[in-house]
Design a protein around this motif. Structure first.
Motif, PDB file in Angstrom:
ATOM      1  N   LEU A 309       9.091  -2.493 -11.361  1.00  0.00           N
ATOM      2  CA  LEU A 309       8.612  -3.765 -10.809  1.00  0.00           C
ATOM      3  C   LEU A 309       9.354  -4.124  -9.530  1.00  0.00           C
ATOM      4  CD1 LEU A 309       8.214  -5.829 -14.107  1.00  0.00           C
ATOM      5  CD2 LEU A 309       6.488  -4.505 -12.865  1.00  0.00           C
ATOM      6  N   ALA A 310      10.675  -3.846  -9.505  1.00  0.00           N
ATOM      7  CA  ALA A 310      11.452  -4.127  -8.290  1.00  0.00           C
ATOM      8  C   ALA A 310      10.996  -3.224  -7.147  1.00  0.00           C
ATOM      9  CB  ALA A 310      12.942  -3.927  -8.570  1.00  0.00           C
ATOM     10  N   LEU A 311      10.686  -1.962  -7.465  1.00  0.00           N
ATOM     11  CA  LEU A 311      10.184  -1.049  -6.441  1.00  0.00           C
ATOM     12  C   LEU A 311       8.865  -1.559  -5.861  1.00  0.00           C
ATOM     13  CD1 LEU A 311      12.356   1.014  -7.429  1.00  0.00           C
ATOM     14  CD2 LEU A 311      10.605   2.784  -7.207  1.00  0.00           C
ATOM     15  N   MET A 312       7.966  -1.992  -6.727  1.00  0.00           N
ATOM     16  CA  MET A 312       6.668  -2.458  -6.267  1.00  0.00           C
ATOM     17  C   MET A 312       6.790  -3.712  -5.403  1.00  0.00           C
ATOM     18  SD  MET A 312       4.288  -1.797  -9.650  1.00  0.00           S
ATOM     19  CE  MET A 312       2.787  -2.326  -8.806  1.00  0.00           C
ATOM     20  N   ALA A 313       7.794  -4.532  -5.705  1.00  0.00           N
ATOM     21  CA  ALA A 313       7.996  -5.748  -4.914  1.00  0.00           C
ATOM     22  C   ALA A 313       8.452  -5.434  -3.499  1.00  0.00           C
ATOM     23  CB  ALA A 313       9.015  -6.653  -5.613  1.00  0.00           C
ATOM     24  N   MET A 314       9.054  -4.249  -3.287  1.00  0.00           N
ATOM     25  CA  MET A 314       9.589  -3.876  -1.975  1.00  0.00           C
ATOM     26  C   MET A 314       8.696  -2.882  -1.218  1.00  0.00           C
ATOM     27  SD  MET A 314      12.267  -5.639  -1.649  1.00  0.00           S
ATOM     28  CE  MET A 314      13.268  -6.688  -2.728  1.00  0.00           C
ATOM     29  N   ILE A 315       7.513  -2.591  -1.748  1.00  0.00           N
ATOM     30  CA  ILE A 315       6.617  -1.644  -1.075  1.00  0.00           C
ATOM     31  C   ILE A 315       5.850  -2.372   0.034  1.00  0.00           C
ATOM     32  CG2 ILE A 315       4.611  -0.109  -1.358  1.00  0.00           C
ATOM     33  CD1 ILE A 315       5.440   0.279  -4.257  1.00  0.00           C
ATOM     34  N   PRO A 316       5.832  -1.810   1.238  1.00  0.00           N
ATOM     35  CA  PRO A 316       5.058  -2.442   2.308  1.00  0.00           C
ATOM     36  C   PRO A 316       3.557  -2.322   2.043  1.00  0.00           C
ATOM     37  CG  PRO A 316       5.870  -0.312   3.035  1.00  0.00           C
ATOM     38  CD  PRO A 316       6.502  -0.581   1.699  1.00  0.00           C
ATOM     39  N   ARG A 317       2.778  -3.162   2.689  1.00  0.00           N
ATOM     40  CA  ARG A 317       1.335  -3.181   2.479  1.00  0.00           C
ATOM     41  C   ARG A 317       0.742  -1.797   2.768  1.00  0.00           C
ATOM     42  NH1 ARG A 317      -1.881  -7.822   5.494  1.00  0.00           N
ATOM     43  NH2 ARG A 317      -0.446  -8.989   4.122  1.00  0.00           N
ATOM     44  N   GLY A 318      -0.063  -1.320   1.823  1.00  0.00           N
ATOM     45  CA  GLY A 318      -0.711  -0.017   1.996  1.00  0.00           C
ATOM     46  C   GLY A 318       0.129   1.165   1.550  1.00  0.00           C
ATOM     47  N   GLY A 319       1.332   0.914   1.066  1.00  0.00           N
ATOM     48  CA  GLY A 319       2.210   2.029   0.716  1.00  0.00           C
ATOM     49  C   GLY A 319       2.379   2.254  -0.774  1.00  0.00           C
ATOM     50  N   TYR A 320       1.542   1.607  -1.612  1.00  0.00           N
ATOM     51  CA  TYR A 320       1.716   1.700  -3.065  1.00  0.00           C
ATOM     52  C   TYR A 320       1.470   3.113  -3.600  1.00  0.00           C
ATOM     53  CZ  TYR A 320       2.138  -3.357  -3.484  1.00  0.00           C
ATOM     54  OH  TYR A 320       2.582  -4.648  -3.387  1.00  0.00           O
ATOM     55  N   PHE A 321       0.429   3.759  -3.114  1.00  0.00           N
ATOM     56  CA  PHE A 321       0.070   5.063  -3.666  1.00  0.00           C
ATOM     57  C   PHE A 321       1.209   6.074  -3.510  1.00  0.00           C
ATOM     58  CE2 PHE A 321      -1.734   9.331  -3.400  1.00  0.00           C
ATOM     59  CZ  PHE A 321      -2.451   9.391  -4.584  1.00  0.00           C
ATOM     60  N   GLY A 322       1.797   6.155  -2.347  1.00  0.00           N
ATOM     61  CA  GLY A 322       2.857   7.132  -2.080  1.00  0.00           C
ATOM     62  C   GLY A 322       4.078   6.912  -2.959  1.00  0.00           C
ATOM     63  N   VAL A 323       4.476   5.629  -3.096  1.00  0.00           N
ATOM     64  CA  VAL A 323       5.664   5.333  -3.911  1.00  0.00           C
ATOM     65  C   VAL A 323       5.396   5.638  -5.378  1.00  0.00           C
ATOM     66  CG1 VAL A 323       7.194   3.506  -4.733  1.00  0.00           C
ATOM     67  CG2 VAL A 323       6.565   3.610  -2.313  1.00  0.00           C
ATOM     68  N   LEU A 324       4.261   5.153  -5.894  1.00  0.00           N
ATOM     69  CA  LEU A 324       3.954   5.370  -7.307  1.00  0.00           C
ATOM     70  C   LEU A 324       3.719   6.853  -7.602  1.00  0.00           C
ATOM     71  CD1 LEU A 324       1.616   2.326  -8.055  1.00  0.00           C
ATOM     72  CD2 LEU A 324       4.060   2.600  -8.538  1.00  0.00           C
ATOM     73  N   ALA A 325       3.146   7.595  -6.627  1.00  0.00           N
ATOM     74  CA  ALA A 325       2.954   9.037  -6.817  1.00  0.00           C
ATOM     75  C   ALA A 325       4.296   9.749  -6.935  1.00  0.00           C
ATOM     76  CB  ALA A 325       2.144   9.616  -5.655  1.00  0.00           C
ATOM     77  N   GLY A 326       5.262   9.350  -6.113  1.00  0.00           N
ATOM     78  CA  GLY A 326       6.589   9.960  -6.173  1.00  0.00           C
ATOM     79  C   GLY A 326       7.286   9.692  -7.502  1.00  0.00           C
ATOM     80  N   VAL A 327       7.147   8.460  -7.991  1.00  0.00           N
ATOM     81  CA  VAL A 327       7.749   8.115  -9.286  1.00  0.00           C
ATOM     82  C   VAL A 327       7.082   8.923 -10.405  1.00  0.00           C
ATOM     83  CG1 VAL A 327       8.080   6.270 -10.983  1.00  0.00           C
ATOM     84  CG2 VAL A 327       8.405   5.798  -8.537  1.00  0.00           C
ATOM     85  N   LEU A 328       5.751   9.019 -10.374  1.00  0.00           N
ATOM     86  CA  LEU A 328       5.019   9.740 -11.409  1.00  0.00           C
ATOM     87  C   LEU A 328       5.359  11.228 -11.400  1.00  0.00           C
ATOM     88  CD1 LEU A 328       2.855   9.801 -13.608  1.00  0.00           C
ATOM     89  CD2 LEU A 328       1.134  10.108 -11.809  1.00  0.00           C
ATOM     90  N   VAL A 329       5.370  11.835 -10.228  1.00  0.00           N
ATOM     91  CA  VAL A 329       5.689  13.266 -10.132  1.00  0.00           C
ATOM     92  C   VAL A 329       7.102  13.529 -10.645  1.00  0.00           C
ATOM     93  CG1 VAL A 329       6.141  15.152  -8.518  1.00  0.00           C
ATOM     94  CG2 VAL A 329       4.071  13.775  -8.272  1.00  0.00           C
TER      95      VAL A 329
END
Length: 637
Positions: A309-329
């Motif tokens: 949740l803290a990571l998602m709060a700090m993601i810039p607009r449009g950057g959710y897919f890349g961050v969540l993909a990295g966490v999932l992988v």
């Protein structure tokens, strides 16, 4: 060197690695509850937590700085040197805690066992040389002096080494970053996190670099390198799916605290329990970083704590897919690698359980008077010593050892049989006999020994199981003479006639135990607290040992409440129910050293005789002198 030698050496190396992992696991697993408690308090009450509370948050730092390392140090010391080893290990651990400004978990794993080893060696050195009456004085001063010396060594020596390691990891991270090989930084970051250097790496190196990059670009991947919860999530999921026992049951709670609460430290002990899992988190971390680079992922600022949740709060607009993909992988890769490692470890456990099943099968055959065909998978394995162990090494094991020793002697076998507490089982023990509820603890102390579980300390198949692999001896004595050759005329100070109570009315077992404890207390043998310890011992494990006899006594830690060795005998002609059995004699014990073992030996030998009338007479006799003589008269070999 030939191929056979190479195979043997590889096998020995594998055994050493597995043994090291089991030892680390033994220090960590008993304290998982404390880690979860700290994780909950941290996730809830720190300023960036879910229920910020400055007053409650004061608990966070002392718990991770003092409580958790001290628990690990005590557990490690106790594993090596018993309770005294735990005390000295804790003192030594305190030296390394004060000597560094980061949580000293690895230091505790060094100093705890070292403290246990030192006190164990000291005890062996002075064994049999301490004058009677000076045992407590020598024990307390030796623990204090050796503990103080180890604390000083830790303070001035071990602490700086760990701090130096912290600096080395920092330098390694900086070199890799400057070389442009960002995924490889996981080789340093993930082990550093497991060593509880995550804050030093994150706040000391990555956050400052990330802040500079975010200032110029609006985001930075450096904020994701240490805070990515994926690698830890993969490990915990693998434990939840493939592990067994307490560690499996604790994994779901740890997942919530780690992934949602953002307290990564909660999964570090799980990795330390199986050091090979460091490979899993490195692979997960590197895969996650590589994925972040592919999608150009980054955060606008540091995520604290490192929850999803803290990571998602700090993601810039449009950057959710890349961050969540990295966490999932990172989570998937870590899970897959961890699964292989944990499943291979479980197979070792399953093999042991299979061998134990074969042993139980052999025991069932014995009860049907069939010939044993297999015993724990080691037919024909030679041995010359058997350890009979119980919780305190005071009563149950003494009588079990005497019974087994008598049977060996009657059969003509020259086999040494000794009794001791679980924690005092020698590391080189060949065969260990314990009550079935204590076998797991015994295996953690002596993992290389063969373990035989019994349900009854007196009526058990241990002799039949072991004698099946010994060569028959012709023309041996078939009977052990238990009649006294040399009557001791002086009255025993351990068992006095006034402490033999006959013809008592039946009651419940706890009342009977309290009656025995009261007699010990009134006789000056114990302090009042010892009675509570007798009840605790009964709650932990029934003190009924078979053939109508129970021998209640305090847990091992209660020895400090014993003033002198003493015994009392309570006869209940109609019996006292101990779980599913009836005890007609309740024998209370308080033993300082080994002085009471002769009486227990006499009892065991007497009721082991072929004449069942002795057992019947013990529960019905109205003659105090009969019981006193049978229990206290010594015989010459």
């Amino acid at each position: 060197m030939d191929d056979t030698s190479n195979i043997k050496n590889k096998g020995k190396t594998k055994e050493r690695v597995q043994g090291f992992g089991r030892f680390l696991s033994g220090m960590i697993l008993p304290n998982i509850g404390a880690f979860i408690a700290w994780g909950l308090i941290t996730a809830l009450f720190i300023p960036t937590g879910w229920l910020p509370n400055a007053h409650f948050a004061k608990l966070v730092s002392p718990m991770i700085t003092y409580l958790l390392p001290l628990l690990i140090g005590y557990t490690g010391g106790k594993m090596v040197g018993g309770v005294r080893g735990g005390v000295v290990g804790s003192i030594a651990t305190m030296g390394i805690i004060v000597g560094a400004d980061i949580p000293m978990f690895m230091g505790a794993m060094i100093m705890g066992p070292l403290g246990g080893y030192v006190i164990k060696k000291f005890d062996k050195l002075v064994e049999g040389k301490v004058p009677a009456g000076f045992e407590m004085l020598i024990n307390n001063f030796s623990s204090g002096i050796l503990g103080a010396m180890l604390a000083l060594v830790a303070f001035i020596g071990i602490g700086p080494v760990v701090l130096g390691l912290n600096g080395l990891l920092k330098d390694g991270v900086e070199v890799i970053v400057k070389a442009g090989l960002l995924p490889l930084v996981a080789i340093f970051i993930e082990p550093a996190k497991i060593l509880f250097l995550n804050n030093a790496i994150g706040n000391g190196i990555l956050v400052p670099i990330g802040a500079q990059e975010a200032k110029a670009l609006g985001k930075s991947v450096f904020f994701l390198l240490e805070s990515n919860p994926g690698p830890g999530l993969g490990v915990l999921l693998a434990y939840w799916v493939f592990a067994k026992g307490a560690v499996k049951e604790s994994a779901p709670g740890a997942i919530i605290i780690h992934f949602i609460g953002g307290i990564h430290e909660i999964y570090f002990p799980y990795v330390l329990m199986n050091p090979l899992l460091i490979i899993a988190v490195i692979c997960g971390g590197a895969s996650g970083i590589f994925t972040f680079q592919i999608f150009g992922a980054g955060l606008t600022a540091a995520a604290s704590p490192g929850s999803i949740l803290a990571l998602m709060a700090m993601i810039p607009r449009g950057g959710y897919f890349g961050v969540l993909a990295g966490v999932l992988v990172a989570a998937v890769v870590s899970f897959l690698v961890s699964s292989v490692i944990i499943k291979s470890t479980n197979k070792k456990t399953e093999d042991n359980e299979f061998e134990e099943a074969k042993l139980k099968s052999s025991e069932l055959k014995l009860k049907k008077k069939d010939e044993i065909s297999e015993t724990n998978g080691v037919i024909g394995k030679t041995f010359n010593k058997v350890i009979f162990a119980c919780d305190a090494g005071m009563g149950s094991s003494a009588m079990g050892a005497t019974t087994l020793r008598t049977k060996f002697k009657r059969a003509g076998y020259n086999i040494e049989v000794v009794n001791c507490a679980i924690e005092a089982i020698p590391k080189d023990a060949q065969i260990v006999v314990t009550h079935e509820t204590l076998t797991a603890r015994a295996k953690s102390v002596a993992p290389n020994a063969e373990h035989i579980s019994v349900k009854d300390f007196l009526n058990n198949p241990a002799f039949e199981i072991l004698s099946a692999r010994l060569k028959p001896i012709a023309n041996t004595n078939t009977k052990v003479n238990i009649e006294p050759k040399n009557v001791v005329k002086n009255e025993s100070k351990i068992l006095e006639k006034k402490n033999i109570k006959l013809g008592l009315e039946s009651t419940d077992k706890y009342t009977a135990i309290k009656m025995a404890g009261k007699l010990l207390y009134d006789g000056g043998y114990v302090e009042e607290e010892y009675m509570d310890a007798m009840i605790q011992r009964e709650n932990d494990l029934s003190t009924y040992i078979g053939k109508g006899i129970a021998i209640p006594h305090g847990v091992g830690e209660a020895k400090k409440n014993i003033n002198k060795t003493g015994m009392v005998v309570l006869q209940f002609p109609n019996g006292v129910r101990f779980d599913e059995e009836l005890a007609y004699l309740v024998i209370g014990i308080a033993g300082v050293g080994d002085e009471h073992l002769q009486i227990l030996s006499n009892i065991a030998i007497a009721i082991e005789g072929e004449d069942e009338s002795i057992t019947d007479k013990l529960k019905s006799t109205e003659n105090i002198q009969y019981i006193y003589d049978l229990f206290t008269i010594k015989s010459e070999d």
